[in-house]
Design a protein around this motif. Structure first.
Motif, mmCIF file in Angstrom:
data_model
loop_
_atom_site.group_PDB
_atom_site.id
_atom_site.type_symbol
_atom_site.label_atom_id
_atom_site.label_comp_id
_atom_site.label_asym_id
_atom_site.label_seq_id
_atom_site.Cartn_x
_atom_site.Cartn_y
_atom_site.Cartn_z
ATOM 1 N N LEU A 281 0.837 -1.192 0.000
ATOM 2 C CA LEU A 281 0.000 0.000 0.000
ATOM 3 C C LEU A 281 0.875 1.246 0.000
ATOM 4 C CD1 LEU A 281 -2.783 1.355 0.191
ATOM 5 C CD2 LEU A 281 -2.656 1.059 2.684
ATOM 6 N N ASP A 282 0.691 2.067 -1.001
ATOM 7 C CA ASP A 282 1.426 3.329 -1.120
ATOM 8 C C ASP A 282 0.500 4.481 -0.749
ATOM 9 O OD1 ASP A 282 2.793 5.632 -1.829
ATOM 10 O OD2 ASP A 282 3.125 5.038 -3.906
ATOM 11 N N LEU A 283 0.768 5.084 0.413
ATOM 12 C CA LEU A 283 0.023 6.261 0.867
ATOM 13 C C LEU A 283 0.962 7.462 0.966
ATOM 14 C CD1 LEU A 283 -2.113 4.631 3.699
ATOM 15 C CD2 LEU A 283 -2.933 5.447 1.483
ATOM 16 N N SER A 284 2.070 7.415 0.261
ATOM 17 C CA SER A 284 3.092 8.452 0.378
ATOM 18 C C SER A 284 2.605 9.804 -0.128
ATOM 19 C CB SER A 284 4.349 8.040 -0.382
ATOM 20 O OG SER A 284 4.082 7.869 -1.759
ATOM 21 N N TRP A 285 3.189 10.852 0.452
ATOM 22 C CA TRP A 285 2.960 12.232 0.042
ATOM 23 C C TRP A 285 1.480 12.607 0.039
ATOM 24 C CZ3 TRP A 285 7.210 14.776 0.661
ATOM 25 C CH2 TRP A 285 8.416 14.107 0.514
ATOM 26 N N ASN A 286 0.818 12.301 1.151
ATOM 27 C CA ASN A 286 -0.560 12.708 1.369
ATOM 28 C C ASN A 286 -0.584 13.643 2.576
ATOM 29 O OD1 ASN A 286 -2.550 11.426 -0.524
ATOM 30 N ND2 ASN A 286 -1.387 9.607 0.032
ATOM 31 N N ALA A 287 -1.704 13.751 3.246
ATOM 32 C CA ALA A 287 -1.844 14.665 4.389
ATOM 33 C C ALA A 287 -2.230 13.914 5.666
ATOM 34 C CB ALA A 287 -2.888 15.731 4.066
ATOM 35 N N GLU B 47 4.000 -4.395 2.894
ATOM 36 C CA GLU B 47 4.741 -3.174 2.575
ATOM 37 C C GLU B 47 3.824 -1.960 2.661
ATOM 38 O OE1 GLU B 47 7.178 -3.306 -0.961
ATOM 39 O OE2 GLU B 47 7.027 -5.494 -0.967
ATOM 40 N N LEU B 48 4.334 -0.890 3.280
ATOM 41 C CA LEU B 48 3.559 0.330 3.443
ATOM 42 C C LEU B 48 4.460 1.533 3.236
ATOM 43 C CD1 LEU B 48 0.914 1.772 4.333
ATOM 44 C CD2 LEU B 48 1.723 1.534 6.695
ATOM 45 N N LEU B 49 4.011 2.443 2.408
ATOM 46 C CA LEU B 49 4.734 3.701 2.186
ATOM 47 C C LEU B 49 3.913 4.842 2.770
ATOM 48 C CD1 LEU B 49 5.968 3.315 -1.502
ATOM 49 C CD2 LEU B 49 7.383 3.441 0.540
ATOM 50 N N LEU B 50 4.493 5.525 3.743
ATOM 51 C CA LEU B 50 3.862 6.693 4.360
ATOM 52 C C LEU B 50 4.764 7.918 4.302
ATOM 53 C CD1 LEU B 50 2.264 5.036 7.518
ATOM 54 C CD2 LEU B 50 1.044 6.101 5.619
ATOM 55 N N VAL B 51 5.907 7.789 3.681
ATOM 56 C CA VAL B 51 6.864 8.893 3.589
ATOM 57 C C VAL B 51 6.191 10.113 2.962
ATOM 58 C CG1 VAL B 51 7.783 8.204 1.321
ATOM 59 C CG2 VAL B 51 9.213 9.503 2.902
ATOM 60 N N LEU C 285 2.590 12.538 9.503
ATOM 61 C CA LEU C 285 2.758 11.446 10.453
ATOM 62 C C LEU C 285 4.180 10.902 10.452
ATOM 63 C CD1 LEU C 285 1.759 9.243 12.394
ATOM 64 C CD2 LEU C 285 0.968 7.974 10.381
ATOM 65 N N SER C 286 4.788 10.813 9.285
ATOM 66 C CA SER C 286 6.124 10.214 9.188
ATOM 67 C C SER C 286 7.207 11.064 9.861
ATOM 68 C CB SER C 286 6.486 9.943 7.725
ATOM 69 O OG SER C 286 6.638 11.145 7.014
ATOM 70 N N GLN C 287 6.879 12.273 10.251
ATOM 71 C CA GLN C 287 7.812 13.142 10.966
ATOM 72 C C GLN C 287 7.630 13.072 12.480
ATOM 73 O OE1 GLN C 287 10.229 14.729 9.165
ATOM 74 N NE2 GLN C 287 9.296 13.522 7.533
ATOM 75 N N SER C 288 6.646 12.314 12.934
ATOM 76 C CA SER C 288 6.348 12.210 14.364
ATOM 77 C C SER C 288 7.415 11.400 15.101
ATOM 78 C CB SER C 288 5.004 11.515 14.583
ATOM 79 O OG SER C 288 3.972 12.225 13.960
ATOM 80 N N LYS C 289 7.663 11.770 16.338
ATOM 81 C CA LYS C 289 8.607 11.038 17.172
ATOM 82 C C LYS C 289 8.089 9.622 17.406
ATOM 83 C CE LYS C 289 11.087 11.247 21.506
ATOM 84 N NZ LYS C 289 11.337 12.009 22.724
ATOM 85 N N GLY C 290 8.953 8.647 17.224
ATOM 86 C CA GLY C 290 8.582 7.250 17.443
ATOM 87 C C GLY C 290 7.683 6.669 16.370
#
Length: 104
Positions: free
Chosen positions: A28-34, A52-56, A60-65
């Motif tokens: 699942l590619d969810l990259s570059w969303n909001a 496989e998951l893309l959230l970059v 959310l991907s900038q959150s600590k942990g």
């Protein structure tokens, strides 16, 4: 539904809902969303076969942990943002080259 890969990157999505029918989804590619919080992807836990998951590119991907939180939500996930989760090292995603070409 027999869908195995779903690419929803760059669509300004804020979350994911009603995924329970995608039982065979592996990638699942969810990259570059909001997507801004774990609350917005909780339904992904219903996808037992997700590997496989893309959230970059999501807030959310900038959150600590972030990686640990996703690993706890999806214990069967093998690859997050093109890096392996099970061993902690970098493992190339089997569809990274496709996603890279799509983003270009």
């Amino acid at each position: 539904v027999g869908l195995r890969e779903l690419c929803l990157g760059r669509n300004e999505l804020r979350g994911v809902q009603r995924v329970e029918c995608l039982r065979q989804l592996r990638c699942l590619d969810l990259s570059w969303n909001a997507i801004g919080s774990m609350q917005h992807i909780r339904t992904l836990s219903l996808l037992q076969g997700l590997h496989e998951l893309l959230l970059v590119g999501n807030p959310l991907s900038q959150s600590k942990g972030y990686r640990a939180l996703v690993r706890n939500l999806l214990p069967g996930l093998g690859v997050l943002d093109s890096s392996g989760l099970s061993r902690g090292g970098a493992t190339a995603s089997s569809w990274l080259s496709w996603a890279s070409r799509r983003a270009a």
